[in-house]
Design a protein around this motif. Structure first.
Motif, PDB file in Angstrom:
ATOM      1  N   GLY A  72       0.819  -1.210   0.000  1.00 18.42           N
ATOM      2  CA  GLY A  72       0.000   0.000   0.000  1.00 18.42           C
ATOM      3  C   GLY A  72       0.852   1.258   0.000  1.00 18.42           C
ATOM      4  N   GLY A  73       1.926   1.259   0.786  1.00 24.06           N
ATOM      5  CA  GLY A  73       2.826   2.408   0.796  1.00 24.06           C
ATOM      6  C   GLY A  73       3.506   2.619  -0.539  1.00 24.06           C
ATOM      7  N   VAL A  74       3.967   1.527  -1.155  1.00 23.86           N
ATOM      8  CA  VAL A  74       4.637   1.623  -2.461  1.00 23.86           C
ATOM      9  C   VAL A  74       3.669   2.140  -3.522  1.00 23.86           C
ATOM     10  CG1 VAL A  74       5.727   0.285  -4.299  1.00 23.86           C
ATOM     11  CG2 VAL A  74       6.337  -0.148  -1.915  1.00 23.86           C
ATOM     12  N   VAL A  75       2.415   1.700  -3.469  1.00 22.16           N
ATOM     13  CA  VAL A  75       1.427   2.141  -4.461  1.00 22.16           C
ATOM     14  C   VAL A  75       1.157   3.642  -4.334  1.00 22.16           C
ATOM     15  CG1 VAL A  75      -1.017   1.991  -5.107  1.00 22.16           C
ATOM     16  CG2 VAL A  75       0.318  -0.087  -4.790  1.00 22.16           C
ATOM     17  N   ILE A  76       1.049   4.145  -3.111  1.00 29.33           N
ATOM     18  CA  ILE A  76       0.828   5.583  -2.932  1.00 29.33           C
ATOM     19  C   ILE A  76       2.017   6.373  -3.483  1.00 29.33           C
ATOM     20  CG2 ILE A  76       0.545   7.426  -1.240  1.00 29.33           C
ATOM     21  CD1 ILE A  76      -1.954   5.791  -1.670  1.00 29.33           C
ATOM     22  N   VAL A  77       3.226   5.874  -3.267  1.00 27.38           N
ATOM     23  CA  VAL A  77       4.414   6.532  -3.822  1.00 27.38           C
ATOM     24  C   VAL A  77       4.362   6.516  -5.349  1.00 27.38           C
ATOM     25  CG1 VAL A  77       6.922   6.376  -4.066  1.00 27.38           C
ATOM     26  CG2 VAL A  77       5.869   6.092  -1.816  1.00 27.38           C
ATOM     27  N   ALA A  78       4.042   5.362  -5.935  1.00 29.04           N
ATOM     28  CA  ALA A  78       4.009   5.233  -7.392  1.00 29.04           C
ATOM     29  C   ALA A  78       2.934   6.124  -8.011  1.00 29.04           C
ATOM     30  CB  ALA A  78       3.769   3.775  -7.775  1.00 29.04           C
ATOM     31  N   LEU A  79       1.745   6.141  -7.412  1.00 26.90           N
ATOM     32  CA  LEU A  79       0.675   7.000  -7.936  1.00 26.90           C
ATOM     33  C   LEU A  79       1.035   8.479  -7.802  1.00 26.90           C
ATOM     34  CD1 LEU A  79      -2.538   5.160  -6.657  1.00 26.90           C
ATOM     35  CD2 LEU A  79      -1.704   5.299  -9.016  1.00 26.90           C
ATOM     36  N   SER A  80       1.705   8.835  -6.713  1.00 29.21           N
ATOM     37  CA  SER A  80       2.132  10.228  -6.535  1.00 29.21           C
ATOM     38  C   SER A  80       3.154  10.624  -7.595  1.00 29.21           C
ATOM     39  CB  SER A  80       2.727  10.418  -5.132  1.00 29.21           C
ATOM     40  OG  SER A  80       1.754  10.214  -4.128  1.00 29.21           O
ATOM     41  N   LEU A  81       4.072   9.715  -7.922  1.00 27.28           N
ATOM     42  CA  LEU A  81       5.046   9.990  -8.980  1.00 27.28           C
ATOM     43  C   LEU A  81       4.349  10.238 -10.316  1.00 27.28           C
ATOM     44  CD1 LEU A  81       7.824   7.382  -8.139  1.00 27.28           C
ATOM     45  CD2 LEU A  81       8.202   9.833  -8.443  1.00 27.28           C
ATOM     46  N   THR A  82       3.398   9.389 -10.653  1.00 27.81           N
ATOM     47  CA  THR A  82       2.665   9.546 -11.911  1.00 27.81           C
ATOM     48  C   THR A  82       1.852  10.834 -11.905  1.00 27.81           C
ATOM     49  OG1 THR A  82       2.477   7.141 -12.052  1.00 27.81           O
ATOM     50  CG2 THR A  82       1.047   8.428 -13.494  1.00 27.81           C
ATOM     51  N   HIS A  83       1.167  11.083 -10.817  1.00 30.66           N
ATOM     52  CA  HIS A  83       0.353  12.295 -10.664  1.00 30.66           C
ATOM     53  C   HIS A  83       1.235  13.538 -10.792  1.00 30.66           C
ATOM     54  CE1 HIS A  83      -3.414  14.106  -9.705  1.00 30.66           C
ATOM     55  NE2 HIS A  83      -3.168  14.399  -8.447  1.00 30.66           N
ATOM     56  N   GLY A  84       2.426  13.491 -10.177  1.00 33.00           N
ATOM     57  CA  GLY A  84       3.352  14.623 -10.254  1.00 33.00           C
ATOM     58  C   GLY A  84       3.881  14.850 -11.659  1.00 33.00           C
ATOM     59  N   ALA A  85       4.175  13.762 -12.376  1.00 31.88           N
ATOM     60  CA  ALA A  85       4.659  13.898 -13.754  1.00 31.88           C
ATOM     61  C   ALA A  85       3.592  14.519 -14.648  1.00 31.88           C
ATOM     62  CB  ALA A  85       5.074  12.527 -14.293  1.00 31.88           C
ATOM     63  N   PHE A  86       2.345  14.080 -14.498  1.00 30.70           N
ATOM     64  CA  PHE A  86       1.260  14.648 -15.302  1.00 30.70           C
ATOM     65  C   PHE A  86       1.011  16.107 -14.925  1.00 30.70           C
ATOM     66  CE2 PHE A  86      -0.872  10.237 -16.045  1.00 30.70           C
ATOM     67  CZ  PHE A  86       0.161   9.912 -16.915  1.00 30.70           C
ATOM     68  N   PHE A  87       1.173  16.433 -13.650  1.00 29.92           N
ATOM     69  CA  PHE A  87       1.014  17.830 -13.217  1.00 29.92           C
ATOM     70  C   PHE A  87       2.084  18.708 -13.859  1.00 29.92           C
ATOM     71  CE2 PHE A  87       2.057  21.283 -10.227  1.00 29.92           C
ATOM     72  CZ  PHE A  87       0.821  21.914 -10.152  1.00 29.92           C
ATOM     73  N   ALA A 145       3.688  18.121 -16.649  1.00 27.97           N
ATOM     74  CA  ALA A 145       3.382  18.232 -18.076  1.00 27.97           C
ATOM     75  C   ALA A 145       2.289  19.258 -18.324  1.00 27.97           C
ATOM     76  CB  ALA A 145       2.959  16.870 -18.627  1.00 27.97           C
ATOM     77  N   LEU A 146       1.359  19.367 -17.387  1.00 30.80           N
ATOM     78  CA  LEU A 146       0.252  20.324 -17.504  1.00 30.80           C
ATOM     79  C   LEU A 146       0.685  21.746 -17.205  1.00 30.80           C
ATOM     80  CD1 LEU A 146      -2.848  20.890 -17.756  1.00 30.80           C
ATOM     81  CD2 LEU A 146      -3.013  20.350 -15.317  1.00 30.80           C
ATOM     82  N   LYS A 147       1.674  21.915 -16.320  1.00 29.34           N
ATOM     83  CA  LYS A 147       2.005  23.245 -15.811  1.00 29.34           C
ATOM     84  C   LYS A 147       3.265  23.855 -16.407  1.00 29.34           C
ATOM     85  CE  LYS A 147       0.578  25.292 -12.801  1.00 29.34           C
ATOM     86  NZ  LYS A 147      -0.281  26.486 -12.834  1.00 29.34           N
ATOM     87  N   ALA A 152      -5.098  13.864 -18.574  1.00 27.06           N
ATOM     88  CA  ALA A 152      -4.207  12.906 -17.908  1.00 27.06           C
ATOM     89  C   ALA A 152      -4.150  13.185 -16.408  1.00 27.06           C
ATOM     90  CB  ALA A 152      -2.810  12.984 -18.514  1.00 27.06           C
ATOM     91  N   PHE A 153      -3.995  14.447 -16.059  1.00 25.44           N
ATOM     92  CA  PHE A 153      -3.948  14.818 -14.648  1.00 25.44           C
ATOM     93  C   PHE A 153      -5.284  14.532 -13.962  1.00 25.44           C
ATOM     94  CE2 PHE A 153      -4.471  18.077 -11.290  1.00 25.44           C
ATOM     95  CZ  PHE A 153      -3.415  17.703 -10.470  1.00 25.44           C
TER      96      PHE A 153
END
Length: 342
Positions: free
Chosen positions: A170-185, A187-189, A255-256
């Motif tokens: 669960g901890g690893v998944v939150i880290v991975a989703l945050s990385l993806t979310h941050g990359a898309f952010f 790209a958007l900004k 994407a974001f």
């Protein structure tokens, strides 16, 4: 709908808001050493300043969601708060240290004209951005998985009880989703090369996150899930795949939005799995904490509800205004050259 259920839902909303909003600035912090690397020292510094500027107006406001979630739990479900903070004493201390060190990095990075100084605070930002979501993910997964709680509603385990395979995943998944979310952010900004690099990296991160998230949510579904939690699991998976597809087509906004929906549905899945408990026990003969036996008095919940009805719309409007005000893209062309790069 009774007041304990209303406040259970509101706390779920607060955790959803926290992980959706803080998730992308955790991701940006973790990506500093990757997307912040330019063709030379001066270019690298500009790229890092662009990345930090994208989250500059938002990161401290995003953390308010965590504080509010903790405060709401304390007031609405004091037994839950007491048992949870007893069980997670060391992880919560580490989380507090990680957030403090990370925030110091944001505040002090530009206080001295020294590359060594800036690199040191970059390390604090990166480290805090990794440790914080990891600990949050481990803690929340332990809450739904259950802990050894005796008949007096007291935690009887230790720190190593929390380090089980499901919760670590669960901890690893939150880290991975945050990385993806941050990359898309990003790209958007952003504009220019950072935008292109963030898009390419976001696709790779998204595919890895999708595999990990599916494993976690399916594991939870088969061991703890309900029909409703299976529905939100499917929505989370579809939203993440849609986000990756939108990113490949250059639709950064969609994407974001997709990763935001994915994180939101993952949190909703957790709380649907948890209900009507707030902290289930794994001990035979133990007492699970529920929304009924862990809640405050009716009068307390009524007062809290009135306060929430008054102030929540104000906070949401102010947050929306902040994001609207700082909606434009930025790039290295907007960043002046550093005074000294050695």
């Amino acid at each position: 709908m009774d007041l304990p259920l209303i406040w259970f839902i509101l706390i779920a909303v607060l955790w959803t808001g926290y992980l959706v909003l803080e998730g992308f600035d955790f991701g940006v912090g973790m990506l500093l050493p990757v997307l912040g690397k330019g063709k030379d020292a001066a270019d690298s510094e500009k790229r890092r300043r662009v990345m930090l500027t994208t989250i500059g107006p938002h990161w401290d406001g995003n953390e308010v969601w965590l504080l509010t979630a903790g405060g709401a739990t304390f007031a609405a479900f004091p037994e839950w708060y007491a048992t949870m903070f007893s069980a997670f004493y060391l992880p919560l201390l580490l989380l507090l240290v990680a957030l403090i060190v990370r925030n110091m990095g944001f505040e002090y990075r530009g206080k001295r004209d020294s590359d060594t100084w800036r690199k040191g605070w970059d390390g604090a930002i990166i480290g805090g951005s990794v440790v914080a979501p990891l600990l949050v993910g481990v803690a929340l997964t332990n809450v739904i998985r259950g802990l050894p709680i005796n008949e007096e509603m007291e935690f009887t385990g230790n720190f190593f009880t929390l380090l089980n395979p499901l919760s670590l995943l669960g901890g690893v998944v939150i880290v991975a989703l945050s990385l993806t979310h941050g990359a898309f952010f990003l790209a958007l900004k952003t504009t220019g090369q950072i935008r292109e690099d963030a898009r390419r990296l976001g696709t790779t991160l998204g595919l890895g996150s999708a595999v990990l998230a599916v494993v976690l949510l399916v594991w939870i579904g088969f061991t703890l899930g309900t029909v409703a939690s299976w529905v939100t699991t499917v929505v989370a998976a579809v939203a993440l795949l849609a986000a990756i597809g939108a990113n490949v087509r250059g639709m950064e906004g969609w994407a974001f939005t997709g990763t935001a929906v994915t994180i939101a549905m993952a949190v909703v899945t957790y709380f649907l799995t948890l209900y009507p408990n707030v902290m289930p026990t794994t001990l035979e003969g133990g007492t699970s904490l529920t929304i009924e036996n862990a809640s405050s008095s009716e009068l307390t919940l009524k007062i809290m509800t009135v306060a929430a009805l008054v102030f929540t719309p104000i906070v949401l409007l102010y947050t929306a205004w902040t994001y609207y005000t700082f909606r434009k893209r930025i790039g290295t062309l907007h960043i002046p050259a550093p005074v000294s790069v050695r």
